[in-house]
Enzyme design. Structure first.
Site, short mmCIF file in Angstrom:
data_model
loop_
_atom_site.label_atom_id
_atom_site.label_comp_id
_atom_site.label_asym_id
_atom_site.label_seq_id
_atom_site.Cartn_x
_atom_site.Cartn_y
_atom_site.Cartn_z
N ASP A 1 4.99 10.11 0.29
CA ASP A 1 5.18 9.09 -0.65
C ASP A 1 6.62 9.36 -1.11
O ASP A 1 7.22 10.20 -0.71
CB ASP A 1 4.48 9.09 -1.74
CG ASP A 1 4.63 8.28 -3.01
OD1 ASP A 1 4.88 7.26 -2.66
OD2 ASP A 1 4.93 8.77 -3.80
N ASP B 1 2.27 12.06 -4.98
CA ASP B 1 2.22 12.41 -6.27
C ASP B 1 1.02 12.01 -7.06
O ASP B 1 0.92 12.33 -8.52
CB ASP B 1 3.50 12.37 -7.05
CG ASP B 1 3.71 10.72 -7.41
OD1 ASP B 1 3.95 10.16 -6.09
OD2 ASP B 1 3.94 10.38 -8.39
#
Length: 221
Positions: free
Chosen positions: A14, A177
């Protein structure tokens, strides 16, 4: 290398909240948009809770907060357009890499592992950010939130990656995250690794049940 990399042939990352702290730039664009529309600015603290589902959802959350109600489709479309304008004018000037990112990416590349980027950020902003941060050469493939019909937490972007590299999903690792990263990874059959310092709507990412956790990506190496 970290044990979670055993048997892994592709690592997907990400972007916002995992590799980069982009909230200062996102908040500046959100606040410029709100101010232009005659609404109170939100500030970085609020914006940090709204990041993760792409630009349109970020603007929708900002407008709903400022208006006290769900924005009309017309107001949302205008707000989205103005946000893209403001963010595009100054992509990355306040954005910083998290500690350990460069070390981890360099070490993984040196090991010969292909790296991919899977973000819900519009694709047009990815290259300027990576170039500005010196990461443009690290990723073999980048997918934005508008690259495919579906975005995270849908597994489609990750399944696309596995297919592109001709790998079984079980040989791939998703690093993120937020719960959206973990949900996408799990649904795609990827192994999942989470970092606790990013943007997860104010919730601990551990609650999403990743296969592993590291305080810093430097722990991968």
């Amino acid at each position: 290398m970290h044990p979670i990399l055993d048997g892994i042939d592709l690592v997907a990352f990400d972007l916002d909240g995992t590799l980069i702290d982009s909230v200062p730039d996102l908040a500046a664009a959100v606040d410029a948009t709100l101010s232009e529309l005659g609404l109170p600015e939100a500030g970085e603290k609020k914006v940090s809770l709204w990041v993760g589902n792409g630009a349109l959802k970020l603007v929708e959350r900002a407008l709903a907060d400022a208006l006290g109600e769900t924005p009309s489709s017309e107001r949302l479309a205008l707000g989205h357009q103005r946000f893209l304008y403001h963010y595009g004018r100054d992509v990355g000037s306040r954005t910083r890499l998290y500690p350990g990112v460069v070390e981890a990416l360099d070490a993984l590349r040196a090991r010969g592992l292909p790296l991919a980027l899977v973000t819900n950020k519009p694709f047009a902003f990815i290259a300027p950010l990576l170039e500005g941060l010196g990461l443009a050469e690290h990723f073999a493939l980048c997918l934005g939130g508008d690259s495919l019909p579906e975005k995270k937490p849908h597994p489609a972007p990750l399944l696309h990656l596995a297919s592109h590299f001709d790998l079984a999903p079980s040989r791939c690792l998703m690093v993120g995250d937020s719960r959206h990263d973990i949900a996408a990874g799990r649904a795609a059959g990827f192994r999942t690794l989470a970092v606790p310092y990013g943007y997860n709507h104010g919730e601990p990412v551990q609650a999403s049940g990743p296969d592993g956790m590291v305080e810093s990506l430097a722990e991968l190496v």
